[in-house]
Design an enzyme around this catalytic site. Structure first.
Site, mmCIF file in Angstrom:
data_model
loop_
_atom_site.group_PDB
_atom_site.id
_atom_site.type_symbol
_atom_site.label_atom_id
_atom_site.label_comp_id
_atom_site.label_asym_id
_atom_site.label_seq_id
_atom_site.Cartn_x
_atom_site.Cartn_y
_atom_site.Cartn_z
ATOM 1 N NE ARG A 176 2.349 0.496 -8.892
ATOM 2 C CZ ARG A 176 2.118 1.804 -8.977
ATOM 3 N NH1 ARG A 176 2.571 2.491 -10.010
ATOM 4 N NH2 ARG A 176 1.423 2.443 -8.069
ATOM 5 C CD GLU B 191 7.849 2.161 -7.315
ATOM 6 O OE1 GLU B 191 7.024 3.038 -6.973
ATOM 7 O OE2 GLU B 191 7.572 0.959 -7.388
#
Lengths: 501, 779
Positions: B325, B726
């Site tokens: 990520r 997030e």
């Protein structure tokens, strides 16, 4: 030990001396609204209100129950979140937090609610309004990891405006007042300090001496904000504790026209309030020490006797050449200068069986130009990387006496005597003398690197803070941030309106 | 008591009507202290408490262990070592290497070697100190730089490429080559890690876990006990914060408690005191990023070569996904026509780092934003112009991994915020201010975020739900998601109410249980509402279809005549209350319970080719932060923050704004006052809130504006909303960039000085010093 817990009169003489209020609530009373977040007084999840009579008036303050022995609260009114909402009616602080969406995971919420309730009590009973600074001050010891605080601050600002479910202030509760005054009189009758108890709370020096004689191994505790970490972080069990916080002679602040005498059990909060108008630089420093909850408990004597090199009160006292009155268990007293008190890392002049009764500071010195600078990673509730306390005596535009006392720069609180000398008997605006003083600092101080700052940064800060103090002396006050919001004046002009003591 | 507003309308975002949306389902329980966390549950008289004996070496063989004094300590009931674990000892979430108790080898300071169960936590803690353990110390790897040099990795390196980066770099008019070390972050959930295990009569166990992934706790408890998964029940009502820290690492507590509970036939609690939690559980990864970027005189990026080394710690844990990520977000919002992005999974002899809100993404985004700041100084432009120039837009719409950016949300959103925050005028005012002030300097930055939504492990992109309707019309919803404060339960209840067409008050939420919804994915990747909301909707639709069929048959009406809305059931001409109709359906033997299921469509990433579509969509946002710095000390204040964030069509704007503000402040904390430190032995020195400083209320600016970007999700997500957990964390990077900007102001932005992350006052002071030195050398 007797105290009023919410609406219940508690008497329990079976508890260990170091048994905390938090554990008492959770383990003995099943009051689970009060949480343990850190057990070190750093997060505020365990915040409780404690009510005490002050000149006949009930006053509530906050404390960290995780590091407060329950027995230290004898005779007080202890209020937990369960008591705040009555018959399903929310307290205005609770109502406001709900309406402002001030809780997410909710674990820190009871602590916040009690901190806000304490502010509500204080401001409503004195009919003062609540501003942002007062809210942030009230919750300075409460950590929230979810909300980012904005909705909690909004709740604090709006709690006087919510339609209240009930308006009765805790401090107006006559039944509680009556109970506390009954407890007070029964306590002073019963407690001669010599009983064979594991936790004694002498009320005066005579009782303190008697208690220490009766129990030579008893450990002295004042606010307990550092001592209790031995218990909660290192799992040390204390046997007998002797509590200094209620000794009358040690809790007073006295101005006799020549000296300001500060009892060793005076809390940071007491001194902060006392200095608010008289000595704004001192109260400014105090607002940077720990959190609201800790300032309500922690004492000057504790901070000094603890001998931590990063404590903030010792440099302040060094800057004023404070005298310390010490008392021995044999009844003898002596006066020593703070300048001689620190002997080495965590070592002091205090003999075994000797303790600090008070500090005295000359009013003449207090009237001289003084400044305090504290550098830390966080504005609120953080320990100094470097702290400078500076004082300048001026005669005819000449500096006649200088004190530059530091925290965080050596194994003890320390004065930079060579730098002081370089600035003595020079003209106030002698920049070359300042430069010489800074060079001396680099030669005489050798700070260490640790989790808070590198040695290099500490040294650079020591030099820059002296420059700041020197600029202040020359009426060029450089901006110093605090926990408070930056003023619009500063944002526009780059200068803060200065407020000389 | 004043009635709290409970009405709700979906799609009523930014309405500014306070209280128009449902409050958090537990809000009143939170403020009254009635919300029950695991440590608040009543204890059994025979309940035992766990403490573990921890390794004091970072990398060592264990020569001998003597636990005699531990066993003899008053209150100690049981002491176990690895050999006492009845099933498997490995409790890794995905791969292997995480052992419940160390055997004859340790690989981080704090690793559990043995566990004590005692009558009190205090006794257990006191007892573990009495162990005598002899180590044969080995050399330890403590930094990602060392991992790379020694080629010590927990997993193989992965590389993403587009275009021809080396060739483009060669021909680029300008290049910058540098590196940045970004420190990790401690979760500091206010409720520490905790589990309670209660044995049942069948040799199995029920575990109450503060976990974002109860299904995994269940699986691992079964594994360490050597039992079928079905004999273990895990329940999670709520967590006092998770932030990723309780995704994989909460399982250890459940497993340890279960082993000791089954051995001793009594309930066992394992609660980590704060210091143990900070020492023994993983954090956000440190990253060491080296970068080489080529660009033209206008500031347009032509080539990027990034090497990103994550400090994974001693085992893989979830690091594969974390480093992936980070790589997927090294572009952030900017088109990289020629790129090589390599991600290394560095092995160190430190606690295994784990998920933390953003899951590696922040380490990519900060790299991208750092590069922008440096390009801007290099070509002498405002960083915002460089951002807009390089932002994904028509013709510049493909990510290095080949996923297309199909909409123009980012440029529009940035433009809107630029205007609403008055960026240009403030920039000018700041230039004047800085020219006039020697002692204080201001800085300003607008940074965007583009965050990919979906688990990068494809199989996790599934959700399950269970909906019951009772005969009084009350509805009960369970789903696989967990509540950690984010308001998932509230949102899913809203979805259920809306899907049924009934009053929100009829819907009850309850704890997450592995016997209600099996095999659930972790509540992570911001996907809680996307997955569980869709699954709940599916379950409601199944029940509604049955109700419709019944109505058609019973009343002889047309399908379209059956409508439930505003809490009323309309049956052609007739209507009746929902409870009445439900009762009728029950009397006519209609099934009133259903499961629901959802799997995210369209996604897939070909790891071999390093191309594909890992994400269903992107959530976007941007923040403008302004700071003022004390040049004497490097201390600073954040004075204003303006955020515009894209949550699609908001399901609950109040909860969404709460997520945005909270994430922003958490991101700001990561890059300002929160500094993890380790000593040369590999011991963490920031082991307490006394020395690890998360933001307080005084760090949050008074001028703090959050607005939601008005546009529905172009993908078919639940009610066209977007994930929010997030993405806004990375908006905190605007504070870091503003500090860097303030430092660069002392050399007229000729040079963007390297700034450490976190930018503590010390870091800011020396960055400013570097800019000053640059200026002096230039003049």
């Amino acid at each position: 030990m007797k105290l009023l817990l919410n609406d219940e009169l508690i008497e329990d003489n079976t508890l260990a001396s170091d048994y905390t209020a938090l554990r008492y609530l959770r383990e003995k009373r099943g009051l689970m609204g009060t949480k343990e977040g850190c057990a070190s007084g750093d997060c505020g999840a365990c915040t409780l209100l404690v009510g005490a009579l002050e000149e006949g008036e009930l006053r509530y303050t906050t404390l960290n129950s995780c590091i407060t022995p329950i027995q230290s609260l004898a005779g007080k009114h202890l209020v937990s979140v369960e008591y705040l909402s009555q018959q399903n009616a929310l307290h205005p602080a609770q109502q406001a937090v709900v309406e402002c969406h001030g809780s997410q995971c909710g674990f820190c919420t009871p602590g916040f609610v009690l901190s806000l309730a304490s502010l509500y009590e204080e401001r409503q009973s004195t009919q003062q309004s609540i501003d942002r600074e007062s809210v942030c001050d009230a919750i300075s010891g409460n950590l929230c990891r979810c909300t980012g605080y904005r909705p909690i601050i909004d709740a604090g600002l709006s709690m006087t405006q919510v339609e209240p479910d009930y308006v009765a202030l805790l401090s107006q509760n006559h039944k509680v007042k009556q109970t506390l005054s009954e407890l007070e009189s029964s306590a002073s009758l019963a407690d001669d300090g010599s009983k064979s108890r594991n936790y004694v709370q002498p009320q005066n020096l005579a009782q303190l001496i008697a208690a220490k004689k009766a129990c030579p191994d008893g450990v002295l505790i004042a606010g307990g904000t550092d001592l209790m970490l031995e218990n909660t972080q290192r799992y040390h069990d204390f046997d007998d504790l002797i509590d200094l916080s209620q000794v009358t002679e040690m809790t007073t602040i006295q101005d006799d026209g020549q000296y300001l005498t500060l009892g060793a059990s005076v809390t940071y909060a007491d001194l902060e309030t006392y200095c608010q108008d008289k000595y704004p630089h001192i109260s400014g420093l105090l607002s940077r020490i720990a959190s609201r909850q800790i300032r309500n408990r922690g004492t000057l004597g504790g901070n000094v006797a603890n001998a931590s090199p990063i404590a903030d009160i010792p440099p302040l006292l060094l800057a004023f050449d404070a005298d310390m009155q010490l008392l021995n268990v044999d009844g003898t007293t002596r006066t020593v200068s703070i300048n001689d008190f620190y002997q080495g890392y965590k070592q002091t002049l205090l003999a075994t069986d000797e303790w600090i009764v008070s500090f005295s500071v000359s009013l003449e010195k207090l009237a001289q130009c003084h400044r305090f600078y504290k550098v830390s990673k966080r504005m609120e509730d953080d320990i100094s990387s470097v702290m400078l306390a500076a004082r300048f005596a001026i005669e005819d535009d000449k500096i006649t006496e200088v004190r530059l006392a530091f925290g965080g720069m050596a194994g003890t609180p320390i004065r930079a005597v060579n730098a002081e000398q370089a600035l003595t008997q020079v003209s106030v605006n002698d920049e070359q003398a300042l430069q010489r003083a800074i060079e001396k600092i680099r030669a005489e101080l050798h700070p260490m690197s640790d989790v808070r700052a590198s040695s290099r940064y500490r040294l650079d800060m020591a030099c820059n803070l002296i420059r700041k103090a020197w600029l202040a002396l020359n009426n060029q006050e450089a901006v110093t941030f605090s926990g408070h919001a930056v003023s619009d004046t500063l944002l526009i002009t780059g200068n803060e309106e200065t407020n000389h003591a | 008591m004043r009635k709290l507003p409970q009405d709700f309308t979906l799609g009523d975002k930014n309405a500014g009507q306070k209280g128009a949306l449902p409050i958090h389902e537990s809000a009143i329980k939170h403020v009254t202290g009635q919300a029950v966390y695991i440590d608040d549950m009543p204890e059994w008289p025979n309940e035992l408490h766990i403490a573990t004996g921890k390794s004091t070496e970072a990398h060592a063989d264990i020569v001998s262990i003597n636990l005699d004094k531990v066993r003899a300590y008053p209150g100690v009931v049981d002491v176990i070592v690895q050999a006492d674990i009845p099933g498997e000892v490995d409790v890794s979430p995905v791969l292997s290497g995480d052992l419940l108790l160390a055997g004859n080898f340790v690989h981080y300071i704090g690793q559990s070697i043995f566990a004590v169960a005692a009558t009190s936590l205090r006794a257990a803690k006191q007892a573990v100190e009495l162990a005598e353990i002899v180590y044969q110390v080995r050399e330890a790897t403590l930094l990602p730089q060392q991992s790379l040099a020694r080629q010590e990795f927990v997993l193989p390196t992965h590389t993403i490429q587009s275009g021809d980066a080396p060739a483009a770099m060669k021909s680029a008019p300008r290049t910058i080559q540098s590196e940045m070390y970004i420190k990790g972050q401690e979760h500091f959930y206010l409720e520490g890690q905790i589990s309670v295990a209660v044995p049942n009569e069948d040799g199995g166990v029920q575990v109450f876990a503060s976990s974002q992934h109860p299904a995994e706790v269940q699986k691992l408890v079964a594994r360490v006990l050597g039992l079928p998964v079905g004999q273990v029940l895990v329940e999670t009502r709520r967590m006092g914060g998770g932030f990723g820290g309780k995704e994989s690492q909460a399982a250890v507590l459940g497993c340890m408690a279960a082993v000791l509970a089954v051995r001793n036939r009594c309930p066992v609690k394992y609660r980590m005191p704060r210091q143990d939690d900070m020492v023994q559980t993983g954090k956000r990864h440190d990253f060491w990023n080296t970068y080489h970027v080529g660009f033209n005189e206008a500031g347009e990026i032509l080539a990027a070569e990034y090497d990103m080394v994550g400090k994974c710690g001693c085992t893989a844990d979830l690091s594969d996904g974390v480093v992936d990520r980070a790589m997927f977000h090294a572009d952030n919002a900017y088109f990289l026509p020629n790129a090589r992005i390599s991600g290394y999974r560095g092995k160190t002899h430190t606690v295994s780092n784990t998920a933390f809100r953003g899951f590696g993404g922040p380490k990519g985004v900060i790299l991208a934003e750092n590069v922008i700041e440096e390009i801007a100084c290099s070509v002498g432009k405002d960083a915002l112009d460089i951002r807009k120039l390089n932002c994904y837009q028509a013709g510049k719409d493909t990510t290095p991994y080949g996923q297309k950016i199909n909409d123009d949300v980012l440029p529009t959103l940035i433009e809107e915020l630029e205007l609403s925050s008055d960026y240009r005028a403030r920039r000018k005012a700041i230039q004047t201010f800085n020219a006039q002030n020697r002692f204080v300097k201001k800085g300003l930055a607008l940074t965007p975020v583009k965050f990919g939504i979906s688990f990068t492990s494809k199989h996790l992109n599934q959700g399950g739900a269970l909906v019951h309707v009772y005969t009084d019309g009350s509805v009960h919803i369970n789903h696989g998601g967990t509540e950690m404060g984010q308001g998932l339960f509230t949102k899913v209840a809203q979805i259920v109410a809306k899907a049924f067409g009934i009053d929100y008050q009829r819907v009850n939420v309850s704890s997450t249980r592995t016997d209600k919804v099996p095999n659930a994915s972790p509540t992570a990747a911001s996907a809680g509402t996307d997955l569980n909301g869709m699954a709940a909707l599916d379950a409601v639709n199944t029940i509604k279809d049955r109700l419709r069929d019944f109505a058609i048959e019973h009343y002889g009406i047309q399908p379209d005549d059956f409508v439930i809305s505003d809490d009323l059931v309309r049956l052609g001409e007739e209507s009746m209350s929902f409870p009445e109709f439900i009762k009728l359906a029950y009397m006519n033997r209609v099934s009133l319970s259903s499961t629901g299921f959802y799997k995210t469509p369209k996604i897939g990433y070909d790891r071999k080719a390093a191309k594909g579509r890992p994400f269903l969509y992107f959530a976007n946002g941007a923040a403008v932060s302004e700071v003022i710095v004390d040049t004497f000390t490097g201390e600073y204040k954040v004075t204003q923050v303006d955020i515009l964030h894209d949550v699609g069509d908001s399901i609950n704007a109040e909860l969404d704004i709460g997520q945005i503000e909270g994430a922003f402040v958490q991101g700001m904390g990561w890059l300002t006052s929160e500094e993890l430190s380790w000593d040369e032995k590999g011991r963490i020195t920031t082991n307490s809130p006394a020395n690890y400083k998360i933001p307080t209320s005084a760090d949050v600016p008074e001028k703090f504006t959050v607005k939601l970007f008005e546009r529905a999700n172009s993908e078919e997500s639940i009610y066209r909303s977007k994930a929010v957990g997030e993405p806004p964390l990375m908006l905190g990077i605007s504070v870091w960039c503003a500090l860097k900007d303030a430092c660069a102001s002392v050399c007229d932005h000729q040079f963007s000085p390297p700034l450490a992350a976190p930018a503590t006052p010390e870091a800011v002071y020396y960055a400013m010093q570097a800019a000053r030195d640059y200026q002096e050398a230039r003049l």
